[in-house]
Design a protein around this motif. Sequence first.
Motif, PDB file in Angstrom:
ATOM      1  N   ALA A  47     -13.417   6.453  -9.563  1.00  0.00           N
ATOM      2  CA  ALA A  47     -14.576   5.607  -9.861  1.00  0.00           C
ATOM      3  C   ALA A  47     -14.129   4.217 -10.299  1.00  0.00           C
ATOM      4  N   ALA A  48     -13.012   4.136 -11.025  1.00  0.00           N
ATOM      5  CA  ALA A  48     -12.510   2.844 -11.508  1.00  0.00           C
ATOM      6  C   ALA A  48     -12.026   1.942 -10.371  1.00  0.00           C
ATOM      7  N   LEU A  49     -11.728   2.525  -9.192  1.00  0.00           N
ATOM      8  CA  LEU A  49     -11.345   1.701  -8.034  1.00  0.00           C
ATOM      9  C   LEU A  49     -12.458   0.733  -7.642  1.00  0.00           C
ATOM     10  N   SER A  50     -13.678   1.024  -8.058  1.00  0.00           N
ATOM     11  CA  SER A  50     -14.794   0.115  -7.764  1.00  0.00           C
ATOM     12  C   SER A  50     -14.615  -1.232  -8.450  1.00  0.00           C
ATOM     13  N   LEU A  51     -13.722  -1.308  -9.432  1.00  0.00           N
ATOM     14  CA  LEU A  51     -13.473  -2.563 -10.155  1.00  0.00           C
ATOM     15  C   LEU A  51     -12.492  -3.474  -9.423  1.00  0.00           C
ATOM     16  N   TRP A  63       0.828  -1.204   0.000  1.00  0.00           N
ATOM     17  CA  TRP A  63       0.000   0.000   0.000  1.00  0.00           C
ATOM     18  C   TRP A  63       0.860   1.252   0.000  1.00  0.00           C
ATOM     19  N   THR A  64       1.843   1.305   0.901  1.00  0.00           N
ATOM     20  CA  THR A  64       2.716   2.476   0.962  1.00  0.00           C
ATOM     21  C   THR A  64       3.576   2.589  -0.288  1.00  0.00           C
ATOM     22  N   ALA A  65       3.947   1.446  -0.902  1.00  0.00           N
ATOM     23  CA  ALA A  65       4.740   1.484  -2.124  1.00  0.00           C
ATOM     24  C   ALA A  65       3.953   2.089  -3.283  1.00  0.00           C
ATOM     25  N   VAL A 116       5.030   5.483  -5.326  1.00  0.00           N
ATOM     26  CA  VAL A 116       5.226   5.603  -6.772  1.00  0.00           C
ATOM     27  C   VAL A 116       4.502   6.838  -7.300  1.00  0.00           C
ATOM     28  N   SER A 117       3.263   7.039  -6.847  1.00  0.00           N
ATOM     29  CA  SER A 117       2.516   8.212  -7.307  1.00  0.00           C
ATOM     30  C   SER A 117       3.196   9.501  -6.861  1.00  0.00           C
ATOM     31  N   TYR A 118       3.704   9.516  -5.642  1.00  0.00           N
ATOM     32  CA  TYR A 118       4.376  10.714  -5.156  1.00  0.00           C
ATOM     33  C   TYR A 118       5.670  10.971  -5.916  1.00  0.00           C
ATOM     34  N   MET A 149      -3.349  -1.328  -7.090  1.00  0.00           N
ATOM     35  CA  MET A 149      -2.153  -0.497  -6.968  1.00  0.00           C
ATOM     36  C   MET A 149      -2.041   0.469  -8.146  1.00  0.00           C
ATOM     37  N   LEU A 150      -2.330  -0.008  -9.351  1.00  0.00           N
ATOM     38  CA  LEU A 150      -2.254   0.848 -10.536  1.00  0.00           C
ATOM     39  C   LEU A 150      -3.238   2.008 -10.438  1.00  0.00           C
ATOM     40  N   LEU A 151      -4.471   1.718 -10.037  1.00  0.00           N
ATOM     41  CA  LEU A 151      -5.480   2.768  -9.945  1.00  0.00           C
ATOM     42  C   LEU A 151      -5.189   3.754  -8.824  1.00  0.00           C
TER      43      LEU A 151
END
Length: 442
Positions: free
Chosen positions: A101-105, A57-59, A63-65, A115-117
Amino acid sequence: MVAHDALNPGVRKREVFGWAMYDFANSGYTTVVITAVFAAYFVGGIAGKAPWATFAWTAALSVSYAIVMLTMPSLGAWADLRAAKKRLLVLVTAGCVVSTAALSLAGPGSVALAMLLIIVSNTFYSYGESLTGAFLPELARPEAMGRVSGWGWGFGYFGGMLALGICLAYVLWAQKQGIAADHFVPVTMLLTAALYGAASLVTFRLLRERAQPSAQALQQGGVRASLRQLHATFRQARRFRDFMWLLACLVCYQGGVAVAITLAAIYAEQVIGFRQQETMVLIFVLNLAAAGGALAWGYLQDRIGHKPALALTLVGWVATCVIAAVTTTKGGFWWAAAIAGLCMGSSQSSGRAMVGMFAPRRQAAEFFGLWSFAVRLASIIGPLSYGAITWATGGNQRTAILSTSVLFLAGLVLLLKVDVQRGRRAALQAQDEAPSGELAPA
């Protein structure tokens, strides 16, 4: 609402309301996705409480940061030179709403997709946070930066509470109906995305873009001109040394704040024993305290000074870490959460206001891009170090949260090097030397 004498000439109260509404809009993302709901669901539901789940989760967040760190300063310089802060804000908001919204998938076992979303949505969220902050010097007078910034953060926490309250009501209903988490959590992602998108429309309707595009930037091309401007700023780092010391301070204390935002729900449930609905109520109250802290602290900050106000919040953060590390009861953790809420709103508002003080108006988005760089670097250092300490100590999160206090203590030490008046003089001098629309000399 803020008084007219707190605003720059020509700025109307409705425009400040529109600006503050963006904080209202995007806070649901951090509150529901990053803090209260999806974080714990990722560790317990998607990753099945695997030993590496918290680190994964933190990784993903890190990556986004890292992406934001590498791109936001140049994007900010580009937005300044092209007078495109608002246009860019619209685009990144749309990106965050769609990816949320795509996290709902994402369901149990779909770790890679989740992780990608998270990487995509949190990157767009971070861009939006930086761009909206860059409007602050255009709206508020220097002596009122604290209270106007505080209004924005205060509205933000109310937005977070609204999003979380709606989601909490739905979760409680779903649990009574016997609906499992892998069915009701996706709905909360859709609710959060919808509120984000709807509330941000107020910002896009009321907020004006006051900057004028640089003729030189238009001739050279936006990317080339923005990189040249950014390079010039770094070459003049000594001139803006108080801003640079502030960035170093931000890296430290925002690392600790990032731990609270990204891991509070995980700590509450796995260490203290909170149930999911109890965690959501906890985060709701934390946001209420943070809203009060941001609103009240903005006025106090303008009265006693930016530096003392920020220092007091960092002392409060140290106390929070110690209490959270030693308490074994839910009641004790509630005390830690209450202090954290007050400090969270005030410390974030104080930091943003100080950046506004140190930023030449014609380079506002660029300087706030550097602020975003520092905050995102902190958001890598804080949660990753927490995850690494937890992993290295066999899952001992108490040691990890106690270690987080070191980040706030380091921030206090670095804050001593900041001279607010000297930093403000440097910003005004830089503003006077180059006419609006021209690049700073390299």
